[in-house]
Scaffold this motif. Sequence first.
Motif, PDB file in Angstrom:
ATOM      1  N   ALA A 277      27.228 103.736 -31.386  1.00 15.26           N
ATOM      2  CA  ALA A 277      27.960 105.107 -31.393  1.00 15.26           C
ATOM      3  C   ALA A 277      27.319 106.114 -30.522  1.00 15.26           C
ATOM      4  O   ALA A 277      26.104 106.067 -30.133  1.00 15.26           O
ATOM      5  CB  ALA A 277      27.715 105.775 -32.843  1.00 15.26           C
ATOM      6  N   PHE A 278      28.165 106.889 -29.659  1.00 11.75           N
ATOM      7  CA  PHE A 278      27.702 107.709 -28.504  1.00 11.75           C
ATOM      8  C   PHE A 278      27.685 108.833 -28.974  1.00 11.75           C
ATOM      9  O   PHE A 278      28.051 109.356 -29.843  1.00 11.75           O
ATOM     10  CB  PHE A 278      28.686 107.209 -27.214  1.00 11.75           C
ATOM     11  CG  PHE A 278      28.559 106.152 -26.980  1.00 11.75           C
ATOM     12  CD1 PHE A 278      27.761 105.638 -25.689  1.00 11.75           C
ATOM     13  CD2 PHE A 278      29.384 105.203 -27.255  1.00 11.75           C
ATOM     14  CE1 PHE A 278      27.827 104.210 -25.109  1.00 11.75           C
ATOM     15  CE2 PHE A 278      29.568 103.575 -26.662  1.00 11.75           C
ATOM     16  CZ  PHE A 278      28.780 103.607 -25.826  1.00 11.75           C
ATOM     17  N   ALA A 279      26.938 109.816 -28.195  1.00 10.58           N
ATOM     18  CA  ALA A 279      26.649 111.437 -28.590  1.00 10.58           C
ATOM     19  C   ALA A 279      28.161 112.120 -28.531  1.00 10.58           C
ATOM     20  O   ALA A 279      28.289 112.849 -29.443  1.00 10.58           O
ATOM     21  CB  ALA A 279      25.921 111.978 -27.741  1.00 10.58           C
ATOM     22  N   SER A 280      29.115 111.402 -27.791  1.00 15.27           N
ATOM     23  CA  SER A 280      30.302 112.133 -27.895  1.00 15.27           C
ATOM     24  C   SER A 280      31.407 111.975 -29.004  1.00 15.27           C
ATOM     25  O   SER A 280      32.337 112.375 -29.399  1.00 15.27           O
ATOM     26  CB  SER A 280      31.282 111.555 -26.688  1.00 15.27           C
ATOM     27  OG  SER A 280      31.370 110.104 -26.869  1.00 15.27           O
ATOM     28  N   GLY A 281      30.737 110.933 -29.880  1.00 14.07           N
ATOM     29  CA  GLY A 281      31.302 110.495 -31.176  1.00 14.07           C
ATOM     30  C   GLY A 281      32.251 109.155 -30.790  1.00 14.07           C
ATOM     31  O   GLY A 281      32.802 108.861 -31.903  1.00 14.07           O
ATOM     32  N   VAL A 282      32.216 108.799 -29.588  1.00 13.89           N
ATOM     33  CA  VAL A 282      32.957 107.483 -29.405  1.00 13.89           C
ATOM     34  C   VAL A 282      32.148 106.445 -29.966  1.00 13.89           C
ATOM     35  O   VAL A 282      30.896 106.344 -30.086  1.00 13.89           O
ATOM     36  CB  VAL A 282      33.257 107.391 -27.726  1.00 13.89           C
ATOM     37  CG1 VAL A 282      33.475 105.918 -27.403  1.00 13.89           C
ATOM     38  CG2 VAL A 282      34.348 108.424 -27.233  1.00 13.89           C
ATOM     39  N   ILE A 283      32.994 105.178 -30.442  1.00 13.02           N
ATOM     40  CA  ILE A 283      32.403 104.151 -31.055  1.00 13.02           C
ATOM     41  C   ILE A 283      32.602 102.915 -30.227  1.00 13.02           C
ATOM     42  O   ILE A 283      33.871 102.831 -29.824  1.00 13.02           O
ATOM     43  CB  ILE A 283      32.821 103.939 -32.487  1.00 13.02           C
ATOM     44  CG1 ILE A 283      32.183 105.040 -33.456  1.00 13.02           C
ATOM     45  CG2 ILE A 283      32.219 102.340 -32.954  1.00 13.02           C
ATOM     46  CD1 ILE A 283      32.664 105.128 -34.938  1.00 13.02           C
ATOM     47  N   GLY A 284      31.840 102.126 -29.809  1.00 11.12           N
ATOM     48  CA  GLY A 284      32.119 101.021 -29.088  1.00 11.12           C
ATOM     49  C   GLY A 284      31.831  99.707 -29.799  1.00 11.12           C
ATOM     50  O   GLY A 284      31.175  99.453 -30.389  1.00 11.12           O
ATOM     51  N   VAL A 285      32.830  98.878 -29.548  1.00 11.80           N
ATOM     52  CA  VAL A 285      32.701  97.531 -30.282  1.00 11.80           C
ATOM     53  C   VAL A 285      33.041  96.374 -29.397  1.00 11.80           C
ATOM     54  O   VAL A 285      34.031  96.263 -28.713  1.00 11.80           O
ATOM     55  CB  VAL A 285      33.513  97.360 -31.544  1.00 11.80           C
ATOM     56  CG1 VAL A 285      35.194  97.645 -31.273  1.00 11.80           C
ATOM     57  CG2 VAL A 285      33.297  96.111 -32.310  1.00 11.80           C
ATOM     58  N   SER A 286      32.332  95.053 -29.468  1.00 13.01           N
ATOM     59  CA  SER A 286      32.406  93.944 -28.750  1.00 13.01           C
ATOM     60  C   SER A 286      31.968  92.960 -29.379  1.00 13.01           C
ATOM     61  O   SER A 286      31.281  93.080 -30.489  1.00 13.01           O
ATOM     62  CB  SER A 286      31.782  94.260 -27.364  1.00 13.01           C
ATOM     63  OG  SER A 286      30.415  94.096 -27.765  1.00 13.01           O
TER      64      SER A 286
END
Length: 709
Positions: free
Chosen positions: A125-134
């Motif tokens: 989870a990034f400060a922008s609210g974006v969530i990354g998954v790999s």
Amino acid sequence: MSKFVSINKGALALQLRLPQVGMPEIMSFTNTPPKASGDANEPSILGTIERSSRINGMDSAVPNAVLLPLGGMGFFGWPAITGHRMGQTFILQFANWQVEEADQKTHLHAQDDIAKIGLTITLQAFASGVIGVSTRLSNHGEADYLLERCMAGSFPIPAGKVEVTGYHGMWGREFHSFTEPLGEGLWMRQNRRGRTSHDCPPTLFIDHQAMQFAVSLGWSGNHQIVIDKLDDGRRLLHAGEVLEPGEVILAPGERYQSPTLYAGADTKAFHSFVRDDLVAWPTGQMAPRPVTLNTWEGNYFDHRIEDLKSQASAAASLGIERFVLDDGWFGERDDDTTSLGDWDIDPRKYPQGLAPLIDHVTGLGMEFGIWLEPEMTNPASKLMTAHPDWVLQVDGRSHLLSRNQLVLDLSRKEVHDYLFDKIDTLLSAHAISYIKWDMNRDLTQVGGANGRAATSAQTRAVYALMDRIRAAHPKVEIESCSSGGGRVDFGVLARTHRVWASDCTDALDRLDIQHGITGFLPPELVGAHVSASPNHQTGRRHSLAFRAIVAMAYHFGVELNPQTLAPEEQQELAHYIAVHKRLRNLLHKPGASFHHPPLDGRYVWGAGDKSRIALFIAQGPQMMAEQPAPVVVETPDAASNDGLWRIAAVHPAHPAFSRISDAQRKLLEGDIEFPLSDLARTGLPLPMMQPESAVLLEIEHVKGGPSNG
């Protein structure tokens, strides 16, 4: 007992349940996280209740809404991971999930002891609210494992009516938005062009009454986005690579690492993510984006050093800050049929090398940039004469040319080293601060040295070459160009600093292109240039004001020979460059920009803060309405400073209005002050504009509100 994992740092919140056996079950995925701190990490009581299936279903219900569902064990939808060992071990079932927190990431590890396959899902989870998954899949067995499919990640969509918005287009017409409803069946978009593509970039916006979000895959090769309808009416969105038959065969001990799939609440979240977490600037933060002159449309392959010096001098006098030498400086490159791959300076055009031109440019106070296309070669080149085996090819199949080019196999060490040495030598010997990295064709016959499909390996090898060059020359910025906007994605942007949105520089076509691309990229990363009239791609003739205003809010530049401009045109262009520089810190300020949907052929965009607003309005085709609707504008920061505002400047001084009333004239001359709430509620009652014209309004705060109360 089940374990629960929560991923959230902003607008999006994802909660997972890790079962004893099976894939992580998605308990919730919302863009309205719980208000009370800590609530998002509490396990869902209702989510732990076992659900029953229909009478004719499985005796024990199998969860559907899971990360990366697998087939063969009670899930009958689209499996996100598939593979086998020569037809055997074709079913996977992971168990014994372990949670590891490291480097601000959450790693979920599991193992299939029967198939001898390991799996790691990484979430961040990034400060922008974006969530990354790999996803990483490892072969722990004693035989090869043929991986057919491994998606990067999955996100759920609520049951009910859903619309998706994505992008389609072609060369010169990129990033045109489409919106369509989801039906009952499987929804899929695939790209097999070997690059991100002009027609199918991997970004999608999801609109449901209860949930809106967007996804974007960080990958510059073959890819797919799939939306599958589940048994209970909900949907699962998956995204990842498209793997060709036999492309990924994991030997014992080998592993496959997927790209990263990103999910954000909206355009604002993606802009913040790209600015704060994705793009790595040479100095750690973005410097003001230099106004750029690119030599391509002003010169093409006709390089004459004294004329180029004169163009640089003319550019500097206009206020241009970066001079980029495009194609034609190397080998015997007099047209596009020869010399790609021969990255040595052409002694016919530059008998003393590039140093005299570079010294002249930098002596004028400008940066110097250069065009490269490392991945390509021409059959008519010294490189191909010496190393015909270095290209991607399939034995027994004749080469397929595109733009007279073949594609070098960058996964071969000798090719990688050759290209790095050539680029490293060029950058080490000259004061070059910028590379325009081009890639001008789709990939065909993508066979590697071992005879197997190699699109995935080629994409990773391009990344590796970029990474190596950036490590060796950390102060050099890179632009991603791929016959325009053919390689624009979050994978390449982790290694570059700007994209060329389209080879089409026609201002009318650029309205849609730039409106589309800023749905997921901030404007300062999007190259937008003033080109000649008539335009070289379309033949259209446009005023200089229209061409400049359409480009000004982005990474502004010029795509013409400034010496061809009449004195009054040079003066006008210099004016717009000066205005851009004065407004640049506002136009590129984080969180300040806005883009409104086109209405009756009218495009509205700009930026605003607590003291000023730059409002761009362009009319594309002729309006259908008898009167134009007022221009309603809500700016992110300005709303906190109502007070009274006025129009302080109008560019051009005499816009192409069809008819104007006395009151409208007073408004434009700044004689009428208005509260900002009127701008957001009632809108500016501007005159109708003639087609293919534009105006820039500078609106300033004059009194009242917290700044001048």
